[in-house]
Design a protein around this motif. Structure first.
Motif, PDB file in Angstrom:
ATOM      1  N   ARG A 298      26.614  44.357 100.206  1.00 34.16           N
ATOM      2  CA  ARG A 298      27.480  44.799 101.292  1.00 34.16           C
ATOM      3  C   ARG A 298      28.889  45.086 100.787  1.00 34.16           C
ATOM      4  NH1 ARG A 298      31.167  42.167 103.643  1.00 34.16           N
ATOM      5  NH2 ARG A 298      30.461  40.217 102.704  1.00 34.16           N
ATOM      6  N   ALA A 299      29.435  44.177  99.938  1.00 37.54           N
ATOM      7  CA  ALA A 299      30.800  44.351  99.447  1.00 37.54           C
ATOM      8  C   ALA A 299      30.921  45.568  98.535  1.00 37.54           C
ATOM      9  CB  ALA A 299      31.242  43.089  98.703  1.00 37.54           C
ATOM     10  N   VAL A 300      29.921  45.790  97.683  1.00 38.28           N
ATOM     11  CA  VAL A 300      29.964  46.923  96.757  1.00 38.28           C
ATOM     12  C   VAL A 300      29.875  48.242  97.521  1.00 38.28           C
ATOM     13  CG1 VAL A 300      28.754  48.067  94.859  1.00 38.28           C
ATOM     14  CG2 VAL A 300      29.058  45.594  94.828  1.00 38.28           C
ATOM     15  N   GLN A 301      28.972  48.318  98.489  1.00 38.97           N
ATOM     16  CA  GLN A 301      28.825  49.544  99.268  1.00 38.97           C
ATOM     17  C   GLN A 301      30.075  49.828 100.098  1.00 38.97           C
ATOM     18  OE1 GLN A 301      25.164  48.810 101.399  1.00 38.97           O
ATOM     19  NE2 GLN A 301      23.904  49.698  99.767  1.00 38.97           N
ATOM     20  N   TYR A 302      30.701  48.780 100.622  1.00 40.86           N
ATOM     21  CA  TYR A 302      31.938  48.966 101.381  1.00 40.86           C
ATOM     22  C   TYR A 302      33.041  49.509 100.470  1.00 40.86           C
ATOM     23  CZ  TYR A 302      36.011  47.996 104.310  1.00 40.86           C
ATOM     24  OH  TYR A 302      37.165  48.125 105.027  1.00 40.86           O
ATOM     25  N   ALA A 303      33.118  48.977  99.237  1.00 46.59           N
ATOM     26  CA  ALA A 303      34.136  49.441  98.295  1.00 46.59           C
ATOM     27  C   ALA A 303      33.939  50.914  97.945  1.00 46.59           C
ATOM     28  CB  ALA A 303      34.100  48.586  97.033  1.00 46.59           C
ATOM     29  N   LEU A 304      32.698  51.335  97.754  1.00 38.68           N
ATOM     30  CA  LEU A 304      32.425  52.737  97.427  1.00 38.68           C
ATOM     31  C   LEU A 304      32.834  53.658  98.571  1.00 38.68           C
ATOM     32  CD1 LEU A 304      28.965  52.466  95.643  1.00 38.68           C
ATOM     33  CD2 LEU A 304      31.081  53.327  94.630  1.00 38.68           C
ATOM     34  N   ALA A 305      32.739  53.152  99.779  1.00 36.82           N
ATOM     35  CA  ALA A 305      33.100  53.961 100.943  1.00 36.82           C
ATOM     36  C   ALA A 305      34.611  53.993 101.179  1.00 36.82           C
ATOM     37  CB  ALA A 305      32.391  53.422 102.187  1.00 36.82           C
ATOM     38  N   HIS A 306      35.360  53.113 100.485  1.00 35.88           N
ATOM     39  CA  HIS A 306      36.818  53.047 100.683  1.00 35.88           C
ATOM     40  C   HIS A 306      37.532  53.041  99.330  1.00 35.88           C
ATOM     41  CE1 HIS A 306      35.076  51.432 104.399  1.00 35.88           C
ATOM     42  NE2 HIS A 306      36.163  51.881 105.004  1.00 35.88           N
ATOM     43  N   PRO A 307      37.430  54.112  98.547  1.00 33.37           N
ATOM     44  CA  PRO A 307      38.096  54.151  97.238  1.00 33.37           C
ATOM     45  C   PRO A 307      39.590  54.410  97.392  1.00 33.37           C
ATOM     46  CG  PRO A 307      37.013  56.237  97.650  1.00 33.37           C
ATOM     47  CD  PRO A 307      36.677  55.357  98.828  1.00 33.37           C
ATOM     48  N   ARG A 308      40.327  54.230  96.320  1.00 31.95           N
ATOM     49  CA  ARG A 308      41.769  54.485  96.309  1.00 31.95           C
ATOM     50  C   ARG A 308      42.159  54.978  94.922  1.00 31.95           C
ATOM     51  NH1 ARG A 308      44.106  50.459  93.289  1.00 31.95           N
ATOM     52  NH2 ARG A 308      43.176  48.364  93.316  1.00 31.95           N
ATOM     53  N   ASP A 309      43.452  55.293  94.754  1.00 32.77           N
ATOM     54  CA  ASP A 309      43.968  55.652  93.437  1.00 32.77           C
ATOM     55  C   ASP A 309      44.376  54.387  92.696  1.00 32.77           C
ATOM     56  OD1 ASP A 309      43.654  58.394  93.881  1.00 32.77           O
ATOM     57  OD2 ASP A 309      45.611  58.524  94.889  1.00 32.77           O
ATOM     58  N   LEU A 310      44.618  54.539  91.408  1.00 33.26           N
ATOM     59  CA  LEU A 310      45.128  53.406  90.635  1.00 33.26           C
ATOM     60  C   LEU A 310      46.475  52.968  91.185  1.00 33.26           C
ATOM     61  CD1 LEU A 310      44.291  54.418  86.953  1.00 33.26           C
ATOM     62  CD2 LEU A 310      43.353  52.490  88.216  1.00 33.26           C
ATOM     63  N   ASP A 311      46.716  51.663  91.198  1.00 29.76           N
ATOM     64  CA  ASP A 311      47.948  51.084  91.744  1.00 29.76           C
ATOM     65  C   ASP A 311      49.017  51.095  90.649  1.00 29.76           C
ATOM     66  OD1 ASP A 311      49.976  49.372  92.683  1.00 29.76           O
ATOM     67  OD2 ASP A 311      48.551  48.335  93.983  1.00 29.76           O
ATOM     68  N   ALA A 312      49.936  52.068  90.700  1.00 30.83           N
ATOM     69  CA  ALA A 312      50.951  52.231  89.658  1.00 30.83           C
ATOM     70  C   ALA A 312      51.857  51.004  89.510  1.00 30.83           C
ATOM     71  CB  ALA A 312      51.787  53.484  89.929  1.00 30.83           C
ATOM     72  N   PRO A 313      52.354  50.370  90.609  1.00 33.55           N
ATOM     73  CA  PRO A 313      53.186  49.168  90.438  1.00 33.55           C
ATOM     74  C   PRO A 313      52.453  48.024  89.744  1.00 33.55           C
ATOM     75  CG  PRO A 313      53.513  50.092  92.624  1.00 33.55           C
ATOM     76  CD  PRO A 313      52.362  50.838  92.019  1.00 33.55           C
ATOM     77  N   LEU A 314      51.165  47.842  90.034  1.00 32.38           N
ATOM     78  CA  LEU A 314      50.404  46.800  89.350  1.00 32.38           C
ATOM     79  C   LEU A 314      50.324  47.079  87.853  1.00 32.38           C
ATOM     80  CD1 LEU A 314      47.295  45.734  91.481  1.00 32.38           C
ATOM     81  CD2 LEU A 314      49.356  44.446  90.978  1.00 32.38           C
ATOM     82  N   ILE A 315      50.124  48.321  87.499  1.00 33.60           N
ATOM     83  CA  ILE A 315      50.057  48.697  86.078  1.00 33.60           C
ATOM     84  C   ILE A 315      51.416  48.488  85.423  1.00 33.60           C
ATOM     85  CG2 ILE A 315      49.659  50.608  84.482  1.00 33.60           C
ATOM     86  CD1 ILE A 315      47.703  51.724  86.647  1.00 33.60           C
ATOM     87  N   ASP A 316      52.508  48.834  86.128  1.00 29.18           N
ATOM     88  CA  ASP A 316      53.849  48.601  85.589  1.00 29.18           C
ATOM     89  C   ASP A 316      54.078  47.110  85.335  1.00 29.18           C
ATOM     90  OD1 ASP A 316      54.392  51.277  85.678  1.00 29.18           O
ATOM     91  OD2 ASP A 316      55.577  51.192  87.520  1.00 29.18           O
ATOM     92  N   ALA A 317      53.617  46.264  86.271  1.00 29.98           N
ATOM     93  CA  ALA A 317      53.771  44.819  86.098  1.00 29.98           C
ATOM     94  C   ALA A 317      52.985  44.330  84.887  1.00 29.98           C
ATOM     95  CB  ALA A 317      53.313  44.081  87.358  1.00 29.98           C
ATOM     96  N   TYR A 318      51.823  44.909  84.669  1.00 26.91           N
ATOM     97  CA  TYR A 318      51.027  44.566  83.485  1.00 26.91           C
ATOM     98  C   TYR A 318      51.772  44.977  82.216  1.00 26.91           C
ATOM     99  CZ  TYR A 318      47.706  45.601  79.734  1.00 26.91           C
ATOM    100  OH  TYR A 318      47.085  45.716  78.510  1.00 26.91           O
ATOM    101  N   LEU A 319      52.327  46.188  82.200  1.00 25.79           N
ATOM    102  CA  LEU A 319      53.048  46.666  81.021  1.00 25.79           C
ATOM    103  C   LEU A 319      54.256  45.776  80.722  1.00 25.79           C
ATOM    104  CD1 LEU A 319      52.987  50.527  81.708  1.00 25.79           C
ATOM    105  CD2 LEU A 319      51.610  49.274  80.033  1.00 25.79           C
ATOM    106  N   ALA A 320      54.973  45.401  81.761  1.00 19.60           N
ATOM    107  CA  ALA A 320      56.139  44.536  81.562  1.00 19.60           C
ATOM    108  C   ALA A 320      55.720  43.172  81.015  1.00 19.60           C
ATOM    109  CB  ALA A 320      56.895  44.366  82.880  1.00 19.60           C
ATOM    110  N   ARG A 321      54.676  42.582  81.590  1.00 16.43           N
ATOM    111  CA  ARG A 321      54.210  41.262  81.125  1.00 16.43           C
ATOM    112  C   ARG A 321      53.735  41.349  79.674  1.00 16.43           C
ATOM    113  NH1 ARG A 321      52.637  36.680  83.651  1.00 16.43           N
ATOM    114  NH2 ARG A 321      52.861  37.651  85.694  1.00 16.43           N
ATOM    115  N   ARG A 322      53.007  42.427  79.365  1.00  9.66           N
ATOM    116  CA  ARG A 322      52.475  42.572  78.001  1.00  9.66           C
ATOM    117  C   ARG A 322      53.616  42.775  77.008  1.00  9.66           C
ATOM    118  NH1 ARG A 322      50.450  41.174  74.654  1.00  9.66           N
ATOM    119  NH2 ARG A 322      48.604  41.767  73.452  1.00  9.66           N
ATOM    120  N   ALA A 323      54.610  43.579  77.379  1.00 11.32           N
ATOM    121  CA  ALA A 323      55.752  43.812  76.499  1.00 11.32           C
ATOM    122  C   ALA A 323      56.571  42.538  76.303  1.00 11.32           C
ATOM    123  CB  ALA A 323      56.631  44.928  77.061  1.00 11.32           C
ATOM    124  N   LEU A 324      56.780  41.789  77.378  1.00 16.89           N
ATOM    125  CA  LEU A 324      57.527  40.535  77.278  1.00 16.89           C
ATOM    126  C   LEU A 324      56.836  39.559  76.332  1.00 16.89           C
ATOM    127  CD1 LEU A 324      58.601  39.821  80.979  1.00 16.89           C
ATOM    128  CD2 LEU A 324      60.134  40.057  79.020  1.00 16.89           C
TER     129      LEU A 324
END
Length: 934
Positions: free
Chosen positions: A119-145
């Motif tokens: 049920r959860a997987v099928q619901y996710a496929l029906a509600h896709p989104r784009d990559l979350d740019a702020p989350l990726i920025d937070a990852y880059l900052a943490r990795r760089a630090l």
């Protein structure tokens, strides 16, 4: 035309593939497909924190497989885990595919699900989104630090404090907490106090106990009765009085259920109730999340286990409430669903709590499909989640005060009784660290308070006369604060807002792997190396190991993930100050470092003596002063009269009084004499760690040098409690365990270059934490050998002699083996894809004979050991050869890690620039030479 779905693990891919069917192809990335290469220049602050990313063979192989699957596909669904790391993995996969040109005409969407159910997987496929740019920025900052702190601060450690391993942004703060707690314990001075208790009987003859609280009309503080004389006087006063009940106070209190698990609370409760380490808890939870096989169907049993959230989905709450009413009755169900909110600092993405995906999968129902660890952890998760939606427990608390005729001597009795058990019928959270210690056989502190909540009192009324029985006065001493357990350290770090709960397990493991701390009886004990590193960082980089500063950085990272601030702006502000702090240590002399550490850690290395004499007086020359010294391999204790007095003492391997009992100048302790030969057996410290040795080096009748028998201690062996019997047993390794029921071959146990192991023929398997190489039996040995055999793929028989041809997983990658002939598999040939024909050809072309390294054996690898032993006083532990060496020269053992600091320290920026210039000049020089020849 099929769509492609990318997840992280093969187990997850297998489960989801069953849910989606033939219209989708589900592939695994096997975690991160690329990372920052571990070398200088991977993050470049001068270029606004540009980063270089590098993928290993496995990452390249997986991305190539995804690229092949995308040919003709319409959509790519990136379905990695629903957190910052998962978002980053999806970003890396997309970037690598785009560089290959594999995304032309392909729609890329991001999907997440908190549980692996259809049920959860099928619901996710029906509600896709784009990559979350702020989350990726937070990852880059943490990795760089983390990269900049580690690769900038660690070389300073290596240069100024030889013997150190590494420093880390969060790791070093966690180490500081452990070391400061140890310093508190060492500085602690116990205080004496007494308590007076009396036994009484009600008019009906029911007995109970009460404690003295007021004397001479004044309330007693803890230390008012601080010696025996005062305690005996108070006891006599109670014995002289006639007591009656003055007040009876009853009240009913409610105890609410705890919230469902987050990552942190799951680790804490699993540690307290199950004795699981943080790493073990997370590995087991990962298995339950990714799915277990239940009657041919793979089922994910719990939701995502890396979360700060305590909320649950509405449908999950409804299902749990239905279960509570059906199983326990309406009285155990609150009138409205319980709502919980996170109290943790810096709680990040709004994930659900850790809960069962289907409350109908009760622990009893799924137990037969789980191993013991999975069963215990699932039961804990299931009960906690269900209990969180149950009715509060109701407890009747009673407090009774007794007084003599003067009303100046008062005793108090307390008790409680559960009027309605509520959620306590299913789950109790009242087991703290001390209760867990008691279960593990660790004595409770002397000043531990009695548990009045479980004490019941007989019925009493005001003015009831009481019959007094025995009166006792008991002596107590205050106890130092307890050392951190995994549970209490995780809780402390979460309270302070340091790091992310999902990283705590790896941080605690790194501290142990670096030998900065040890885990003994479920408590962290800092090692001298860890205390030296902490003292250095606190003295010269105090801001960057400050809990407030680290927590503030975490807050900024959360603001980045929320899109509130720019990650490069955060990095610029951090790097400007950090670079100045690093530059300030360039002129720092090692002698200054030694003086600072000697003063800071003097009370630890030289504790005050009972007779009042100076603990720093040199026992060898009596005129010198002992102090901290640094050598190439690390710190030690030495005399100030060097070189006239050559007395030294290692920081570890203490005797009864904190000093070595014999041969102190050589850093060894005598354990006794070998029963067979009469030779002395000693415990020593060499460059590769602790070991025991029988006898001394000498020469035989022919004048050839003889080597004494040696054996390394395993990581879980305590040098302070090592006795002669265990030392003799270590020196007798390898030892026979039994014979394999199938082949009849002997199974042996020993200690090798990479630690304790068992061996059956050419099959080796390392022992796991908790296994004792000296006591391991046949049943456990067969379990371990079964795991070893799972790492072997049998291809068939060799066409020449009919002997088996196998592929094995080795430390340096997969390799082929036919009898004693072995060959490394090429990097572009996966273990699962190799054919018998390919491997036979490979063995013929590149095969070489396998020569096991055994004691007394000959060979190139073995020949170097005596030289090292002569130079350093200890030989490296032996290791069985289980695989061919890689094409490039591999480090022989852990000591290679010690050489790394020197190498890193030696490469100053100017030297590196010269090396780069020289390398760049080579091609030009070659071209010029070629032109001249022409």
């Amino acid at each position: 035309m099929t769509d492609v779905v990318v997840v992280e693990s093969p187990a997850k891919a297998k489960t989801i593939n069953k849910y989606l069917g033939g219209d989708f192809k589900v592939l695994a990335s096997f975690g991160h497909v690329r990372d920052l290469p571990p070398k200088d220049g991977s993050v470049r602050p001068d270029e606004d924190f540009a980063m270089d990313w590098e993928s290993e063979d496995r990452g390249e192989r997986q991305v190539n497989e995804i690229a092949r699957a995308l040919k003709g596909a319409k959509r790519l669904f990136l379905a990695t885990d629903p957190d910052r790391e998962g978002e980053a993995i999806s970003w890396h996969v997309q970037e690598m595919l785009a560089r290959r040109g594999a995304l032309k005409g392909v729609e890329v969407r991001r999907i997440t699900f908190n549980e692996i159910t259809k049920r959860a997987v099928q619901y996710a496929l029906a509600h896709p989104r784009d990559l979350d740019a702020p989350l990726i920025d937070a990852y880059l900052a943490r990795r760089a630090l983390d990269y900049l702190v580690g690769f900038t601060l660690s070389p300073v450690l290596w240069r100024k404090l030889p013997g150190s391993r590494s420093a880390g942004r969060v790791q070093s703060v966690a180490l500081r907490l452990i070391c400061e707690r140890e310093a508190e314990i060492e500085d602690f001075r116990a205080r004496e106090y007494w308590s007076v208790e009396g036994r009484f009987q009600t008019p009906q003859g029911a007995p109970f106990g009460a404690r003295l609280t007021h004397l001479d009309g004044r309330k007693l503080d803890q230390f008012d009765l601080n010696d025996e004389a005062k305690a005996m006087a108070a006891k006599a006063q109670v014995e002289a009085g006639t007591f009656a009940v003055t007040t009876v106070e009853k009240r009913r209190v409610k105890r609410n259920p705890p919230a469902p698990f987050t990552t942190s609370t799951l680790q804490q409760e699993a540690s307290r109730k199950l004795g699981f380490g943080a790493q073990q808890t997370m590995r087991t939870a990962q298995q339950l999340y990714e799915g277990v096989d239940m009657q041919g169907e793979t089922v994910g049993l719990i939701t995502y286990m890396r979360t700060d959230g305590v909320q649950m989905a509405r449908e999950a709450i409804a299902a749990i409430r239905d279960h509570v009413q059906e199983e326990f009755g309406a009285s155990y169900l609150p009138s409205a669903p319980r709502e919980y909110s996170s109290k943790a600092k810096n709680a990040q993405e709004a994930h659900e709590a850790v809960r069962p995906t289907d409350v109908a999968n009760t622990p009893e129902k799924v137990a037969r499909f789980l191993d013991d660890r999975q069963r215990k952890l699932y039961e804990l998760v299931w009960k906690r989640a269900v209990a969180s939606q149950m009715q509060s427990a109701e407890i009747d608390q009673t407090t009774v005060e007794l007084a003599d005729e003067s009303r100046k001597t008062i005793l108090r009795a307390t008790g409680s009784v559960i009027a309605f058990d509520g959620f306590l019928k299913l789950y109790r959270e009242d087991e703290d660290d001390r209760a867990a210690d008691a279960r593990a056989g660790i004595a409770a502190p002397d000043d531990a308070k009695p548990d009045d909540d479980t004490r019941t009192l007989p019925p009493m009324r005001e003015n009831d006369p009481l019959k007094r029985g025995e009166v006792t006065a008991s002596q107590h001493f205050t106890q130092p604060p307890p050392r951190f357990s995994e549970a209490s350290l995780v809780k402390k770090m979460e309270e302070l807002g340091i790091g992310r709960p999902s990283t705590y397990a790896s941080i605690l493991q790194v501290l142990q792997d670096r030998d900065y701390v040890t885990l003994d009886k479920r408590r962290f004990i800092p090692q001298d190396r860890g205390r030296l590193v902490t003292a250095f960082l606190v003295s010269f980089f105090e801001r960057y190991v400050d809990t407030g500063f680290t927590a503030g950085l975490e807050g900024q990272l959360d603001d980045i993930s929320g899109g509130k601030i720019d990650w490069r702006a955060v990095m610029r502000a951090f790097w400007e100050d950090f670079r100045k702090a690093i530059d300030a240590t360039k002129d720092l002399k090692i002698s200054d470092v030694i003086d600072t550490l000697d003063e800071e850690l003097g009370p630890h290395f030289f504790p005050a003596k009972a007779d009042g004499t100076d603990p720093r007086v040199c026992p060898a020359c009596s005129g010198g002063r002992l102090g901290l010294r640094l050598g190439r391999t690390g710190a030690f204790i030495g005399c100030s009269n060097y070189p006239e007095c050559r007395y030294t003492r290692p920081l570890a391997v203490p005797g009864a009084d904190g000093e070595n009992t014999t041969s102190l100048a050589e850093g060894q302790r005598e354990l006794g004499q070998d029963p067979a030969s009469g030779e002395a057996i000693t415990l020593r410290r060499g460059p590769y760690g602790l070991y025991v040795q029988q006898g001394e080096a000498g020469v035989d009748a022919k004048g050839k040098p003889t080597k004494p028998r040696r054996s390394s201690l395993t990581r879980d062996m305590d040098p302070e409690t090592l006795d002669l019997d265990r030392a003799v047993a270590l020196l007798s390794l390898p030892r026979p365990i039994g014979r394999d029921p199938e082949t009849g071959e002997e199974i042996t146990a020993g200690i090798g270059r990479f630690g304790p192991y068992i061996r059956l023929g050419t099959t080796y398997q390392s022992l796991e934490p908790g296994d004792d190489v000296l006591a391991l039996g046949m049943n456990r040995a067969m379990e371990l050998l079964a795991k070893a055999r799972a790492k072997v793929r049998l291809l068939g028989t060799h066409p020449k002699d009919g002997a088996p041809v196998e592929i094995r997983k080795g430390r340096f990658g997969p390799y082929a083996q036919h009898g004693k002939t072995v060959a490394n598999l090429p990097r572009n040939l996966a273990m699962e894809e190799a054919t018998l024909e390919q491997v036979v050809t490979l063995l013929a072309e590149k095969g070489k004979e396998l020569k096991p390294l055994v004691k007394g054996g000959k060979g190139k690898a073995k020949a170097k050991a005596p030289a090292k032993a002569k130079a350093n006083g200890a030989a490296p532990p032996e290791a069985p050869a289980t695989e061919p060496a890689p094409a490039r020269k591999a480090p022989a053992a852990k000591p290679a890690a010690k050489a790394a600091p020197k190498k890193a320290a030696a490469k100053a920026p100017a030297v590196k620039a010269a090396v780069r210039a020289k390398s760049a000049a080579k091609p030009a020089a070659a071209k010029a030479a070629a032109k001249g020849k022409a």
